[in-house]
Design an enzyme around this catalytic site. Sequence first.
Site, PDB file in Angstrom:
ATOM      1  N   LYS A   1       0.849  -1.194   0.000  1.00 24.28           N
ATOM      2  CA  LYS A   1       0.000   0.000   0.000  1.00 24.28           C
ATOM      3  C   LYS A   1       0.882   1.241   0.000  1.00 24.28           C
ATOM      4  O   LYS A   1       1.569   1.534   0.986  1.00 24.28           O
ATOM      5  CB  LYS A   1      -0.902   0.044   1.243  1.00 24.28           C
ATOM      6  CG  LYS A   1      -1.963   1.148   1.099  1.00 24.28           C
ATOM      7  CD  LYS A   1      -2.605   1.548   2.414  1.00 24.28           C
ATOM      8  CE  LYS A   1      -1.800   2.554   3.191  1.00 24.28           C
ATOM      9  NZ  LYS A   1      -1.625   3.860   2.522  1.00 24.28           N
TER      10      LYS A   1
ATOM     11  N   GLU B   1      10.701   1.255  10.153  1.00 23.59           N
ATOM     12  CA  GLU B   1      11.718   2.288   9.901  1.00 23.59           C
ATOM     13  C   GLU B   1      11.009   3.608  10.149  1.00 23.59           C
ATOM     14  O   GLU B   1      10.146   4.010   9.380  1.00 23.59           O
ATOM     15  CB  GLU B   1      12.243   2.136   8.473  1.00 23.59           C
ATOM     16  CG  GLU B   1      13.585   2.758   8.288  1.00 23.59           C
ATOM     17  CD  GLU B   1      13.437   4.188   7.859  1.00 23.59           C
ATOM     18  OE1 GLU B   1      13.461   5.067   8.756  1.00 23.59           O
ATOM     19  OE2 GLU B   1      13.264   4.441   6.669  1.00 23.59           O
TER      20      GLU B   1
ATOM     21  N   CYS C   1      13.918  10.861   6.657  1.00 21.93           N
ATOM     22  CA  CYS C   1      13.963  10.353   8.032  1.00 21.93           C
ATOM     23  C   CYS C   1      15.344  10.578   8.651  1.00 21.93           C
ATOM     24  O   CYS C   1      15.462  10.715   9.860  1.00 21.93           O
ATOM     25  CB  CYS C   1      13.556   8.893   8.076  1.00 21.93           C
ATOM     26  SG  CYS C   1      14.401   7.917   6.841  1.00 21.93           S
TER      27      CYS C   1
ATOM     28  N   GLU D   1      10.679  15.618  15.450  1.00 20.62           N
ATOM     29  CA  GLU D   1      10.934  15.511  14.008  1.00 20.62           C
ATOM     30  C   GLU D   1      10.017  16.496  13.284  1.00 20.62           C
ATOM     31  O   GLU D   1       8.793  16.386  13.356  1.00 20.62           O
ATOM     32  CB  GLU D   1      10.648  14.085  13.532  1.00 20.62           C
ATOM     33  CG  GLU D   1      10.904  13.919  12.048  1.00 20.62           C
ATOM     34  CD  GLU D   1      10.755  12.470  11.589  1.00 20.62           C
ATOM     35  OE1 GLU D   1       9.692  11.870  11.812  1.00 20.62           O
ATOM     36  OE2 GLU D   1      11.719  11.945  10.994  1.00 20.62           O
TER      37      GLU D   1
HETATM   38  P1  NAI Z   1       2.172   8.137   8.465  1.00 22.47           P
HETATM   39  O1  NAI Z   1       3.050   7.289   9.301  1.00 22.47           O
HETATM   40  O2  NAI Z   1       0.764   8.358   8.920  1.00 22.47           O
HETATM   41  O3  NAI Z   1       2.079   7.513   6.969  1.00 22.47           O
HETATM   42  C1  NAI Z   1       2.964   6.561   6.426  1.00 22.47           C
HETATM   43  C2  NAI Z   1       2.169   5.385   5.853  1.00 22.47           C
HETATM   44  O4  NAI Z   1       1.440   4.764   6.905  1.00 22.47           O
HETATM   45  C3  NAI Z   1       1.129   5.767   4.800  1.00 22.47           C
HETATM   46  O5  NAI Z   1       1.077   4.761   3.808  1.00 22.47           O
HETATM   47  C4  NAI Z   1      -0.161   5.773   5.589  1.00 22.47           C
HETATM   48  O6  NAI Z   1      -1.298   5.524   4.785  1.00 22.47           O
HETATM   49  C5  NAI Z   1       0.076   4.625   6.546  1.00 22.47           C
HETATM   50  N1  NAI Z   1      -0.751   4.665   7.762  1.00 22.47           N
HETATM   51  C6  NAI Z   1      -1.240   5.745   8.430  1.00 22.47           C
HETATM   52  N2  NAI Z   1      -1.980   5.367   9.484  1.00 22.47           N
HETATM   53  C7  NAI Z   1      -1.953   4.015   9.507  1.00 22.47           C
HETATM   54  C8  NAI Z   1      -2.532   3.034  10.375  1.00 22.47           C
HETATM   55  N3  NAI Z   1      -3.286   3.366  11.413  1.00 22.47           N
HETATM   56  N4  NAI Z   1      -2.274   1.726  10.115  1.00 22.47           N
HETATM   57  C9  NAI Z   1      -1.509   1.372   9.073  1.00 22.47           C
HETATM   58  N5  NAI Z   1      -0.959   2.243   8.206  1.00 22.47           N
HETATM   59  C10 NAI Z   1      -1.179   3.551   8.425  1.00 22.47           C
HETATM   60  O7  NAI Z   1       2.891   9.501   8.243  1.00 22.47           O
HETATM   61  P2  NAI Z   1       2.213  10.928   7.892  1.00 22.47           P
HETATM   62  O8  NAI Z   1       1.011  11.131   8.723  1.00 22.47           O
HETATM   63  O9  NAI Z   1       2.025  10.997   6.445  1.00 22.47           O
HETATM   64  O10 NAI Z   1       3.373  11.923   8.332  1.00 22.47           O
HETATM   65  C11 NAI Z   1       3.468  12.358   9.685  1.00 22.47           C
HETATM   66  C12 NAI Z   1       4.899  12.422  10.133  1.00 22.47           C
HETATM   67  O11 NAI Z   1       5.471  11.122  10.093  1.00 22.47           O
HETATM   68  C13 NAI Z   1       5.825  13.259   9.289  1.00 22.47           C
HETATM   69  O12 NAI Z   1       5.741  14.607   9.597  1.00 22.47           O
HETATM   70  C14 NAI Z   1       7.157  12.660   9.644  1.00 22.47           C
HETATM   71  O13 NAI Z   1       7.597  13.210  10.857  1.00 22.47           O
HETATM   72  C15 NAI Z   1       6.858  11.201   9.836  1.00 22.47           C
HETATM   73  N6  NAI Z   1       7.187  10.416   8.639  1.00 22.47           N
HETATM   74  C16 NAI Z   1       8.359   9.716   8.624  1.00 22.47           C
HETATM   75  C17 NAI Z   1       8.742   9.034   7.492  1.00 22.47           C
HETATM   76  C18 NAI Z   1      10.032   8.287   7.438  1.00 22.47           C
HETATM   77  O14 NAI Z   1      10.633   8.173   6.373  1.00 22.47           O
HETATM   78  N7  NAI Z   1      10.490   7.703   8.520  1.00 22.47           N
HETATM   79  C19 NAI Z   1       7.933   9.043   6.270  1.00 22.47           C
HETATM   80  C20 NAI Z   1       6.682   9.752   6.409  1.00 22.47           C
HETATM   81  C21 NAI Z   1       6.351  10.417   7.553  1.00 22.47           C
END
Ligand code: NAI
Length: 502
Positions: A200, A275, A309, A406
Amino acid sequence: MTVAMNNLDAINPATREFLQATHHNYINGHWHPAASGKTLAVQDPATDKTVTHVAESDAADIDVAVGAARQAFENHGWRTMKPALRERLLHRLADLMEANTTVLAELESIDNGKSAAIAAAVDIACAIDCVRFMAGMPSKLNGSTLKPSAPFLPDTELFAWANHVPIGVVGAIIPWNFPTLLFCWKLAPALAAGCAIVIKPAEETPLTALYMAQLIEEAGFPPGIVNVVTGYGHTAGAAISSHPGIDKVTFTGSTEVGRLILQAATGNLKKVTLELGGKSPAIVMPDADLDIAIPGAASGIFFNHGQVCTAGSRLYVHRSIFDKVVEGVAEIARNMKVGPGLDPATELGPLVSRTQQERVCAYIAAGMEGGAEILAGGTTPDSNGFFVNPTVFVNTRHDMSIVREEIFGPVLVAMPFDDLDEVVAQANDTRFGLAASIWSRDISLVHKLAPRLRAGTVWVNCHNVIDAALPFGGFKESGWGRENGMDAVKAFTETQTTVISL
Ligand code: NAI
Ligand code: MG
C-alpha cells in the site's frame, strides 16, 4: 517571492497518458476498482490542483489481495523457482525501470513535489540499484550445515542444516517521501526471498506504485506475487497490519503509526520491521574542512525539502567556528531556488501536502514564540503550492519542540558546543537513533566518536549516503530491524532447521 506554476504541458507523453488513464488496484495480475467504488484525489503539491484519482480501497480490497498473495505463494511456484530465474525477473524489472526513468521521475515529481531531475538522478537511480542488488541475492542466500552432539543420543549419528525459507505473505506500508525508492526497498528483498507481497503506497503519493505494478506485469512476474492496493492508512493500512493472512509487515513512516502497527500485529504475532522517525545530529568539529562541511550540513537538512527520516536537522558546531559555519549554511538556504518540481532549475520543491506545510509552519511559529532566532527563511513564498522557505534557527534551548521533535521539513536548528563529552551527550539526548554525521579530518577522533553516537548509521564528512549494500535502520524509537544489504533479505525469511538421524 512568487513561485512559478508547474508546467504539465512539457511532460513526457507517456507520463501524460498514465495520468489520464483510470487507476485501479493491481490484484492477482488484474486491475480492479475498489470494492466500494470509491476513489481518492491525487494532488500536485506545487499547485494544489487535482491531477488524477486512484482507488480508495479498504479492508475488503486488502482481504482479496491477501487471498491472492497467499494462493500465489502456496501454488504458483515462485518460492520454489530456481534462484537464477527469480534473479532474471528482477533484472527484467530493473531494465524496465531504467527504460522508463523519465516517466517514473515525472510522476514522482507531480505526486510528491520533488524535483523531477533530482528524482531521476537519486530516487529512481537508487531504486533501480536496489532491485539489481536484490536480484543477485536468491542465489546467495546460503544456509549452514551443522553436526549436532545431542548427548542424550550417544549412539546416534546426526546431521543437520539450517536454511532460510521465505516468510510467506508480506504486507508493505510505504510513506510519501521516497515513494518509488521505498517501494523497491520493500519489494525487491521480499521477492528475492521468495515471498508474495501486498503493497500500500501512501495516500498522498500512489502514482509510481501503480506505474511500478504495470512494469511488474510487463516483466512477467506470476500473478498474485505482487499486489498494489491504494487507500488511506487508517482503513487500508490498518487492514494490512491486522490481517491474519499476512506473515510479516514492513513499514516506513511515523513513530506514532509504527506503534499502532505493532499493536495490530499482535493478533497473529506477525513479524514486523519498522523504519521510523529521526532527529539526526550533524557534528562539526573544530578541525573540519569547512568547504565540505558547510554545503554538506546544508544538503543534510535541505535535501528532499527536509522530508527525510535521516535529515541532519540538529547541527552542533564547535564554538570556535560556529558563526562561520552557521552563516555559511544560512547563506546557502537564502540562495536556494524554491520552485515546482518540473522546473529543472528547482532546488527545493513544495512539501507533499497542505497538512505537512501546516505542521512545519506550526513548528517554525513555536520556535519563534519560544525565543529562537531565525537566520534564514521562516516564511512561505506566495503560492497555492505547499512551499516552505529553507529555515535556519539559532539561540535555541534543549526543551524546544524544534530541537526535540521531528519536523520533516526544511528547518535546521544550530547549536554551539565546547567539548566532546558535551556534544556526545547532546547528540544522544533524543528518543530517536536513526543517523548522525561527523565532520572532521581527525581520523582518531572519528573512530572514537562514531561508536559513542547512538544511531543506526554514522556518516563521516558526508550525510544521507544510502546504498543498497548498506544496512539501514534505527536505534531506540527510530525502528526495528534493518533494510538493505543481505540482512534485508533474511528479514523476509524464517530459519528452518532440518535434522537427520543417519
Ligand atoms: P504516516 O506514518 O501516517 O504515513 C505513512 C504510511 O502509513 C502511509 O502509507 C499511511 O497511509 C500509513 N498509515 C497511516 N496510518 C496508519 C494506520 N493506522 N495503520 C496502518 N498504516 C497507516 O505519516 P504521515 O502522517 O504521512 O506523516 C506524519 C509524520 O510522520 C511526518 O511529519 C514525519 O515526521 C513522519 N514520517 C516519517 C517518514 C520516514 O521516512 N520515517 C515518512 C513519512 C512520515
Ligand atoms: Mg498519519
